[in-house]
Design a protein around this motif. Structure first.
Motif, PDB file in Angstrom:
ATOM      1  N   SER A  48       3.496   7.863   6.212  1.00  0.00           N
ATOM      2  CA  SER A  48       4.708   8.184   5.462  1.00  0.00           C
ATOM      3  C   SER A  48       5.941   8.234   6.360  1.00  0.00           C
ATOM      4  CB  SER A  48       4.539   9.522   4.728  1.00  0.00           C
ATOM      5  OG  SER A  48       4.241  10.564   5.649  1.00  0.00           O
ATOM      6  N   LYS A  49       5.785   8.727   7.583  1.00  0.00           N
ATOM      7  CA  LYS A  49       6.920   8.780   8.499  1.00  0.00           C
ATOM      8  C   LYS A  49       7.360   7.378   8.896  1.00  0.00           C
ATOM      9  CE  LYS A  49       8.468  10.870  12.848  1.00  0.00           C
ATOM     10  NZ  LYS A  49       8.072  11.733  14.012  1.00  0.00           N
ATOM     11  N   GLY A  50       6.381   6.509   9.206  1.00  0.00           N
ATOM     12  CA  GLY A  50       6.701   5.127   9.562  1.00  0.00           C
ATOM     13  C   GLY A  50       7.316   4.368   8.402  1.00  0.00           C
ATOM     14  N   THR A  51       6.788   4.614   7.200  1.00  0.00           N
ATOM     15  CA  THR A  51       7.325   3.967   5.997  1.00  0.00           C
ATOM     16  C   THR A  51       8.771   4.375   5.768  1.00  0.00           C
ATOM     17  OG1 THR A  51       5.138   3.864   4.957  1.00  0.00           O
ATOM     18  CG2 THR A  51       7.051   3.745   3.498  1.00  0.00           C
ATOM     19  N   ASP A  52       9.080   5.633   5.996  1.00  0.00           N
ATOM     20  CA  ASP A  52      10.431   6.133   5.814  1.00  0.00           C
ATOM     21  C   ASP A  52      11.395   5.449   6.790  1.00  0.00           C
ATOM     22  OD1 ASP A  52      11.811   8.184   4.161  1.00  0.00           O
ATOM     23  OD2 ASP A  52      12.432   8.946   6.105  1.00  0.00           O
ATOM     24  N   ARG A  95       0.823  -1.206   0.000  1.00  0.00           N
ATOM     25  CA  ARG A  95       0.000   0.000   0.000  1.00  0.00           C
ATOM     26  C   ARG A  95       0.860   1.260   0.000  1.00  0.00           C
ATOM     27  NH1 ARG A  95      -5.021  -1.382   4.187  1.00  0.00           N
ATOM     28  NH2 ARG A  95      -5.501  -3.448   3.310  1.00  0.00           N
ATOM     29  N   SER A  96       0.338   2.282  -0.642  1.00  0.00           N
ATOM     30  CA  SER A  96       1.070   3.549  -0.715  1.00  0.00           C
ATOM     31  C   SER A  96       0.824   4.386   0.542  1.00  0.00           C
ATOM     32  CB  SER A  96       0.612   4.322  -1.949  1.00  0.00           C
ATOM     33  OG  SER A  96       1.316   5.522  -2.088  1.00  0.00           O
ATOM     34  N   PHE A 143       1.660   5.243  12.424  1.00  0.00           N
ATOM     35  CA  PHE A 143       0.701   4.400  11.714  1.00  0.00           C
ATOM     36  C   PHE A 143      -0.571   5.162  11.359  1.00  0.00           C
ATOM     37  CE2 PHE A 143       3.419   1.419  13.866  1.00  0.00           C
ATOM     38  CZ  PHE A 143       3.535   0.354  12.986  1.00  0.00           C
ATOM     39  N   ASN A 144      -1.191   4.706  10.251  1.00  0.00           N
ATOM     40  CA  ASN A 144      -2.483   5.259   9.854  1.00  0.00           C
ATOM     41  C   ASN A 144      -3.614   4.620  10.643  1.00  0.00           C
ATOM     42  OD1 ASN A 144      -1.502   6.994   7.762  1.00  0.00           O
ATOM     43  ND2 ASN A 144      -1.301   5.219   6.400  1.00  0.00           N
ATOM     44  N   TYR A 169       7.338  -7.358  -4.891  1.00  0.00           N
ATOM     45  CA  TYR A 169       6.356  -8.444  -4.967  1.00  0.00           C
ATOM     46  C   TYR A 169       5.410  -8.446  -3.763  1.00  0.00           C
ATOM     47  CZ  TYR A 169       8.782 -10.542  -8.945  1.00  0.00           C
ATOM     48  OH  TYR A 169       9.324 -10.775 -10.194  1.00  0.00           O
ATOM     49  N   SER A 170       5.340  -7.354  -3.059  1.00  0.00           N
ATOM     50  CA  SER A 170       4.461  -7.270  -1.890  1.00  0.00           C
ATOM     51  C   SER A 170       2.994  -7.238  -2.310  1.00  0.00           C
ATOM     52  CB  SER A 170       4.789  -6.007  -1.082  1.00  0.00           C
ATOM     53  OG  SER A 170       6.128  -5.989  -0.667  1.00  0.00           O
TER      54      SER A 170
END
Length: 228
Positions: free
Chosen positions: A214-218, A79-80, A206-207, A98-99
């Motif tokens: 975006s912060k957690g993803t980074d 997910r984006s 987290f959302n 491949y996620s």
């Protein structure tokens, strides 16, 4: 024995060195002969000091596609915003992601060999096990990850496995994620991306308590980038 004809020249560093004139003449004759056959000149206008260098590639890059990376994951990587995309943008490397939503470790065990064969990557990044933690399948998650690591090693690929992000929606699932993360740290011949410790309690990252913002993803992407 016939004495060799030698001469002294000054090299590019300003030091005198000796050369074998007979050897030079022989090389010139060979080069002229080649030029006659090909209709072109293979001799430079001036005799220059040759440069001899050697580049040694890392062991994995000698047999794998340097600059290409495969990422395996679940919805956290699908997910984006997603961490494989951030790794690609920050590293300028080619990441084949491949996620996919809802996947567990077992969904890739039978596929990882063909995925590696298709992509010929230098690195394999894995962030899987969150859905195993939610369903309580801790031991199978660790076993599956160990198997994927072994397959990666057998294919001369550097394997990077991330410890699991905190799960804020369920204390029992989060406890399982901690157990799986400890199991990941015990897998041989891999690099561990310390995602869990980097995210701490997960507060503000987290959302929805499960999928990072975006912060957690980074933070997740940076944990993997440190191991590349």
């Amino acid at each position: 024995m016939k004495n060799k004809k030698i001469d002294s020249i000054e090299n590019s560093e300003g030091k005198n060195c000796t050369i074998d004139l007979d050897r030079r003449k022989t090389i010139k004759k060979i080069a002229v002969g080649i030029g006659v056959l090909t209709g072109s000149s293979v001799l430079p206008e001036k005799w220059i000091k040759p440069f001899v260098g050697q580049t040694v590639l890392p062991a994995h890059a000698q047999t794998s596609g340097a600059g290409r990376i495969v990422a395996l994951g679940d919805s956290i990587g699908a997910r984006s915003p997603n961490w494989p995309g951030v790794v690609e943008s920050k590293s300028a490397l080619n990441v084949a992601n491949y996620s996919k939503d809802s996947l567990k470790t077992g969904d890739f065990v039978g596929r990882v060999a063909s995925i590696l064969d298709s992509n010929n990557p230098s690195h394999l990044m894995i962030l899987l096990g969150t859905n195993n933690a939610r369903s309580g399948s801790v031991s199978s998650a660790i076993s599956d990850l160990r198997t994927m690591a072994r397959i990666g090693n057998e294919n001369n690929v550097i394997v990077i496995i991330g410890t699991l992000p905190p799960i804020l929606t369920s204390s029992s699932a989060n406890a399982n994620a901690e157990k799986i993360s400890r199991g990941i740290s015990g897998i041989s011949n891999i690099r561990v991306a310390e995602v869990r410790s980097a995210m701490g309690s997960g507060s503000g990252l987290f959302n929805d308590g499960l999928h990072p913002n975006s912060k957690g993803t980074d933070i997740i992407a940076n944990a993997f980038l440190k191991q590349l």
